[in-house]
Design an enzyme around this catalytic site. Structure first.
Site, PDB file in Angstrom:
ATOM      1  N   GLU A 138      39.061  35.326  37.146  1.00 30.05           N
ATOM      2  CA  GLU A 138      39.861  36.483  36.737  1.00 30.05           C
ATOM      3  C   GLU A 138      39.794  36.550  35.213  1.00 30.05           C
ATOM      4  OE1 GLU A 138      41.057  38.555  39.066  1.00 30.05           O
ATOM      5  OE2 GLU A 138      41.519  39.774  37.300  1.00 30.05           O
ATOM      6  N   SER A 139      39.135  37.608  34.735  1.00 32.82           N
ATOM      7  CA  SER A 139      38.854  37.655  33.300  1.00 32.82           C
ATOM      8  C   SER A 139      40.124  37.702  32.446  1.00 32.82           C
ATOM      9  CB  SER A 139      37.955  38.850  32.977  1.00 32.82           C
ATOM     10  OG  SER A 139      38.516  40.041  33.474  1.00 32.82           O
ATOM     11  N   CYS A 152      30.103  37.418  36.692  1.00 31.41           N
ATOM     12  CA  CYS A 152      31.246  38.220  37.128  1.00 31.41           C
ATOM     13  C   CYS A 152      32.338  38.246  36.046  1.00 31.41           C
ATOM     14  CB  CYS A 152      31.743  37.742  38.483  1.00 31.41           C
ATOM     15  SG  CYS A 152      32.664  39.026  39.343  1.00 31.41           S
ATOM     16  N   ARG A 195      34.716  41.654  43.970  1.00 30.76           N
ATOM     17  CA  ARG A 195      35.462  42.483  43.007  1.00 30.76           C
ATOM     18  C   ARG A 195      34.708  42.534  41.678  1.00 30.76           C
ATOM     19  NH1 ARG A 195      40.877  41.091  41.841  1.00 30.76           N
ATOM     20  NH2 ARG A 195      41.317  43.286  41.712  1.00 30.76           N
ATOM     21  N   HIS A 216      27.764  36.456  41.674  1.00 34.59           N
ATOM     22  CA  HIS A 216      27.975  34.998  41.609  1.00 34.59           C
ATOM     23  C   HIS A 216      26.770  34.254  42.168  1.00 34.59           C
ATOM     24  CE1 HIS A 216      32.372  35.116  40.899  1.00 34.59           C
ATOM     25  NE2 HIS A 216      32.320  36.223  41.608  1.00 34.59           N
ATOM     26  N   GLU A 232      26.177  31.219  41.679  1.00 35.63           N
ATOM     27  CA  GLU A 232      26.678  29.865  41.958  1.00 35.63           C
ATOM     28  C   GLU A 232      27.287  29.745  43.352  1.00 35.63           C
ATOM     29  OE1 GLU A 232      27.942  32.047  39.928  1.00 35.63           O
ATOM     30  OE2 GLU A 232      30.118  32.150  40.248  1.00 35.63           O
TER      31      GLU A 232
HETATM   32  N1  GLN Z   1      37.703  41.174  39.236  1.00 32.73           N
HETATM   33  C1  GLN Z   1      37.617  40.039  38.373  1.00 32.73           C
HETATM   34  C2  GLN Z   1      37.980  40.379  36.929  1.00 32.73           C
HETATM   35  O1  GLN Z   1      38.250  41.475  36.637  1.00 32.73           O
HETATM   36  C3  GLN Z   1      36.253  39.431  38.409  1.00 32.73           C
HETATM   37  C4  GLN Z   1      35.954  38.947  39.806  1.00 32.73           C
HETATM   38  C5  GLN Z   1      35.100  37.753  39.904  1.00 32.73           C
HETATM   39  O2  GLN Z   1      34.823  37.046  38.914  1.00 32.73           O
HETATM   40  N2  GLN Z   1      34.697  37.487  41.113  1.00 32.73           N
HETATM   41  O3  GLN Z   1      38.004  39.543  36.114  1.00 32.73           O
END
Ligand code: GLN
Length: 186
Positions: free
Chosen positions: A47-48, A78, A133, A168, A170
């Site tokens: 989650e950024s 991501c 996502r 991803h 990984e």
């Molecule tokens: N939706 C996440 C974000 O906004 C990123 C999702 C992920 O890293 N799988 O940071």
């Protein structure tokens, strides 16, 4: 070779496992001191916004930017791609080291998560890309090369020592982009 994984949040273990598979020694980076030890850095998915908050709290933002400026190879996947971007639609950039515009969670609710085989420039085999996502890359700046596309949009990009993917690798045990990261260590 010491391959750092930014270990604040997200799928840290999976990145470390891929790097170890490729023969590197993974180092979990949570402090500027640890960062100073590594030859390259993987920034995981997760989650950024959380990763950004923690990176600020641990005083890692400027040290990562400095290492990036000095040419340390970095791979972001991501959320990792989002924190590398210079522009985040409706949000704030964190590291601002890669000239791309990303829109978070922009693949839409009905395709929250999906997998696809994508062709990667310079690779003969396609890569299994897991999107969760995922951010959409809306624009890439001059000098940023598109390594892979899906549905007409860039999903992996490269600029010099920096590589980023909306998916991803990984999570699928894909090693191609991590290999690229390690090969960039001079
Ligand atoms: N939706 C996440 C974000 O906004 C990123 C999702 C992920 O890293 N799988 O940071």
């Amino acid at each position: 070779m010491k391959a750092g994984v930014l270990a604040l949040q997200g799928d840290v273990r999976e990145h470390a496992a891929v790097l170890a598979d490729l023969g590197a020694s993974p180092v979990l980076v949570r402090t500027p001191d640890r960062l100073a030890e590594v030859d390259c850095l993987a920034i995981p998915g997760g989650e950024s916004t959380t990763m950004g908050r923690l990176a600020r709290r641990y005083g890692l933002v400027e040290p990562i930017r400095e290492r990036a400026r000095a040419g340390m190879p970095i791979l972001g996947t991501c959320a990792g791609m989002i924190v590398m971007a210079t522009e985040v639609v409706g949000g704030e950039p964190l590291l601002s080291i890669l000239d791309i515009t990303v829109a978070r969670n922009a693949y839409g609710r009905q395709v929250d998560s999906f997998e696809a085989d994508v062709a990667v420039r310079g690779e003969t085999e396609p890569l299994l890309a897991v999107f969760i996502r995922a951010p959409v890359v809306e624009d890439v700046g001059e000098g940023v090369e598109v390594l892979a596309e899906l549905g007409g949009r860039p999903v992996a990009v490269e600029r010099g020592h920096l590589v980023a993917a909306a998916f991803h690798p990984e999570l699928a045990g894909e090693t191609k982009l991590h290999r690229r990261l390690l090969e960039k260590v001079g």
